[in-house]
Scaffold this motif. Structure first.
Motif, PDB file in Angstrom:
ATOM      1  N   LEU B 277       0.843  -1.194   0.000  1.00 47.02           N
ATOM      2  CA  LEU B 277       0.000   0.000   0.000  1.00 47.02           C
ATOM      3  C   LEU B 277       0.875   1.239   0.000  1.00 47.02           C
ATOM      4  O   LEU B 277       1.701   1.434   0.891  1.00 47.02           O
ATOM      5  N   ASP B 280      -2.587   6.788  -1.052  1.00 46.23           N
ATOM      6  CA  ASP B 280      -3.902   6.660  -0.408  1.00 46.23           C
ATOM      7  C   ASP B 280      -4.286   5.191  -0.289  1.00 46.23           C
ATOM      8  O   ASP B 280      -3.992   4.383  -1.166  1.00 46.23           O
ATOM      9  N   TYR B 281      -4.982   4.883   0.784  1.00 46.23           N
ATOM     10  CA  TYR B 281      -5.556   3.538   0.930  1.00 46.23           C
ATOM     11  C   TYR B 281      -6.607   3.559   2.017  1.00 46.23           C
ATOM     12  O   TYR B 281      -6.730   4.539   2.778  1.00 46.23           O
ATOM     13  N   SER B 282      -7.330   2.440   2.087  1.00 46.05           N
ATOM     14  CA  SER B 282      -8.317   2.264   3.157  1.00 46.05           C
ATOM     15  C   SER B 282      -8.242   0.826   3.637  1.00 46.05           C
ATOM     16  O   SER B 282      -8.027  -0.082   2.837  1.00 46.05           O
ATOM     17  N   ILE B 360      -8.627   5.257   6.971  1.00 48.63           N
ATOM     18  CA  ILE B 360      -8.387   5.895   5.671  1.00 48.63           C
ATOM     19  C   ILE B 360      -7.103   6.705   5.751  1.00 48.63           C
ATOM     20  O   ILE B 360      -6.877   7.446   6.722  1.00 48.63           O
ATOM     21  N   ARG B 361      -6.261   6.546   4.742  1.00 51.59           N
ATOM     22  CA  ARG B 361      -5.132   7.470   4.610  1.00 51.59           C
ATOM     23  C   ARG B 361      -5.294   8.194   3.275  1.00 51.59           C
ATOM     24  O   ARG B 361      -5.309   7.547   2.215  1.00 51.59           O
ATOM     25  N   GLN B 362      -5.410   9.476   3.351  1.00 53.72           N
ATOM     26  CA  GLN B 362      -5.566  10.282   2.140  1.00 53.72           C
ATOM     27  C   GLN B 362      -4.573  11.432   2.223  1.00 53.72           C
ATOM     28  O   GLN B 362      -4.574  12.196   3.186  1.00 53.72           O
TER      29      GLN B 362
END
Lengths: 299, 377
Positions: B277, B280-282, B360-362
């Motif tokens: 990852l 961005d990922y979730s 969430i990483r944005q």
């Protein structure tokens, strides 16, 4: 935003302040009874707590813990899969032909991103993703697409593909050898057909100017583009020539590659002489000329 | 006037053959065939001398008329002569030089790896055929063709000439082998395959049509191949998002509850293959029987050994008499720096509450959301 800092990302969180772009390559689950795990490469800011059942291209992991711990989308491991293959056939054909092979050593080797430049336009083409398990091919995923492009293209074996748009003319000759012999005492000559050679050759006249994504011509830098194309045309490697009507030839560019001014100093025409070098539908010819990396389905 | 005999292809002495000839004289009412060995052109010791009454310009060898003392033998050459009789019984002249032919034992020509009504377990199959002829006759050309159940030709190897020699472990020659790989067989469909060939002396060999069916399991792949037509470069992009990622438990076997839940209360499962990852990922995870204050979900980075994320369920009374719960995400960025994020609070859960989180990483910013998904039955 609070004092320039994103304080809370949504009404379901209280804080969201830390920034860190470290990659993530390991997950550890423990101290609970697991129901479902889903990891996406998208930021699911509108997530409604319904995990999609089907895999999408942004799905990275999905485990449902139904009697196994699989989180991928293939129930095989690298231990038993030796290769992945991409096979192709034109719609209506029976036989699949392998055009790409990749050894499987790690899990990442299951994923494939492959550009196929060697297909005619206006045809429905079927591709198949095949796993080789114990020397047997196991069909895995199949899909079809209609190829559609509107120009002539000349493609190389290393991913080069140049559209031929402006002032494009391709004159062709179907070559065959014969001799006409006039003899005394006969009204009509003898005709001798020599050998079995039959092949196309041709002359292309075209102005090469690069275009951007909006199809705007970049005439200012066209000279750099032409130099790049000269190197490509003169590299001595076979090429694939495709017409917007669906014709396709495997060719060699031969002789010099002259240019001429066609009325404006930025509108330079290339004259390209070519001769047929093989069959672009033949796995043997494609492999022998370096266009594909496998000839397991050599005819 | 003489009849002219067409070329006689090699045949098995035990089967005989039909000799065809051309005749331009009076209408034929019968014909006589004489066969002698190749070194007996004077016809002093005929092996076969027989008259048949027929208007056809052919003579089928009557095996019962062949000399029992001097029969046709496979591997030897013979000469055939034909004379023709008209209505009045006048016999034509016999040829000065008859037609030479060869007797050969019928070769073995059969599929090695498919039998009548056989089943293949793959979408592609390499058909192998064995050829062996006891008199040393070699196979010149061959062809293998596949037909559908209605007899429509689907694919053919076309005429080929390459033949492999097969030896055993002691280097003793066993037989000749030919093979061709066909692909495109659809599971649960029926097909026919046929191999045919011709020996160097023109003997025809044929396996006949062998019926078979294909039956195989499709690999359990839950993703379609994504194909994109790219007009700008005249290419098709073939993209697959096919991933093999298996969790590794610390203790085997993993206990599953009702076939739908993995009991990790006394076990640990690690996923560290098949994904990476970036950006961005979730991460979404649903679980129950979560013990407060004990981490139940962790994530790490191989690239940055100092990076670590740990999620823990915390419970307490925050500004109310009723206990509330929330998820804590502790992010360690270096040995000396970490920070902690919290989800919103929800009413405290029980052991049977299915809890879900979405991390969430944005753009490098983390956020953790929580939801109560109800009680597990």
């Amino acid at each position: 935003m609070f004092l320039g800092i994103t304080f809370a990302g949504s009404n379901l969180s209280t804080t969201a302040t830390s920034t860190d772009n470290s990659t993530v390559s390991k997950l550890i689950l423990s101290n609970c009874i697991a129901d479902e795990l889903y990891v996406s490469t998208k930021a699911l800011t509108e997530f409604d707590w319904n995990i999609p059942e089907n895999w999408a291209l942004d799905t990275a992991l999905h485990a449902t813990f139904e009697n196994d711990l699989h989180a991928g989308n293939v129930a095989y491991s690298t231990d038993i899969v030796s290769k992945v293959k991409i096979k192709k056939r034109l719609f209506g054909d029976f036989e699949w032909k392998t055009i790409y092979e990749q050894d499987v050593n790690t899990n990442e080797d299951f994923a494939i991103e492959y550009y196929d430049y060697y297909e005619p336009t206006n045809r429905v083409i079927e591709y198949s993703y095949v796993l080789e398990v114990g020397n047997a091919d196991v069909d895995s995923a199949m899909s079809s697409v209609e190829s559609e492009f509107y120009n002539y293209f000349i493609c190389g074996s290393n991913g080069e593909s140049y559209p031929m748009i402006l002032n494009m003319q391709n004159t062709q000759t179907y070559n065959r050898k014969s001799a006409v012999i006039d003899v005394g005492g006969r009204k009509t000559p003898y005709v001798v057909h020599n050998g079995i050679s039959r092949y196309y050759s041709g002359n292309i006249n075209v102005s090469f100017i690069a275009t951007d994504d909006n199809c705007i011509l970049d005439a200012e830098n066209a000279w750099k583009y032409r130099r790049e194309i000269d190197e490509f045309l003169a590299n001595g490697e076979p090429k694939i020539l495709k017409s917007f009507e669906g014709e396709m030839w495997m060719i060699h560019v031969v002789n010099n590659i002259p240019r001429s001014n066609s009325g404006h100093y930025q509108l330079i025409d290339h004259q390209i002489e070519w001769v047929e070098a093989g069959n672009p539908y033949s796995i043997g010819d494609l492999y022998d000329n370096g266009f594909i990396n496998t000839d397991v389905d050599r005819e | 006037m003489q009849a002219s005999i067409y070329k006689i292809k090699p045949f098995d002495a035990n089967d005989g053959t039909t000799i065809k000839f051309n005749w331009n004289g009076n209408q034929a009412f019968g014909n006589r065939c004489v066969i002698v060995s190749e070194d007996d052109s004077k016809m002093t010791n005929p092996i076969y001398d027989n008259y048949i009454a027929s208007m056809k310009l052919e003579h089928t060898i009557d095996l019962s008329q062949i000399s029992s003392e001097n029969p046709l033998v496979n591997g030897k050459k013979y000469i055939a002569f034909i004379t023709v009789f008209d209505e009045k019984g006048n016999e034509s002249d016999i040829q000065s030089f008859g037609q030479l032919f060869l007797c050969l034992q019928n070769p073995t020509f059969e599929f090695l790896n498919i039998a009548q009504d056989g089943i293949i377990n793959s979408s592609s199959y390499d058909f192998q055929v064995k050829y062996l002829q006891s008199n040393g006759e070699l196979l010149n050309s061959w062809k293998i063709s596949v037909y559908d159940n209605n007899g429509t030709l689907l694919s053919s190897s076309n005429v080929k000439y390459d033949v492999d020699e097969i030896y055993n472990s002691e280097d003793t020659f066993l037989y000749y082998s030919i093979s061709h790989l066909f692909s495109g067989f659809v599971s649960n469909n029926e097909y026919k395959v046929q191999a045919s060939g011709e020996t160097v002396n023109g003997m025809i060999v044929d396996t006949g049509l062998i019926e078979f069916s294909a039956s195989y399991d499709m690999a359990a792949v839950f993703s379609m191949l994504e194909l994109t037509n790219i007009p700008k470069t005249g290419a098709i992009l073939v993209h697959s998002n096919i991933i093999s990622a298996d969790g590794k438990p610390e203790y085997e076997p993993v206990e599953y509850i009702n076939g739908t839940y993995a009991d990790l209360r006394n076990n640990i499962v690690t996923y560290d293959e098949g994904f990476l990852l970036k950006g961005d990922y979730s991460m979404v995870y649903y679980a129950y029987h979560i013990t407060p204050n004990i981490p139940f979900f962790e994530f790490y980075s191989d690239e940055n050994p100092n990076f670590k994320g740990v999620i823990t369920y915390r419970v307490g009374r925050i500004g109310s008499d009723e206990p509330v719960g929330q998820l804590e995400l502790k992010l360690s960025h270096s040995p000396t720096y970490s920070n902690t994020l919290y989800s919103v609070t929800i009413p405290a859960i029980t052991q049977n509450t299915l809890l879900g989180f979405c991390l969430i990483r944005q753009n490098g910013v983390y956020e953790i959301r929580v939801v109560d998904l109800g009680e597990v039955a």
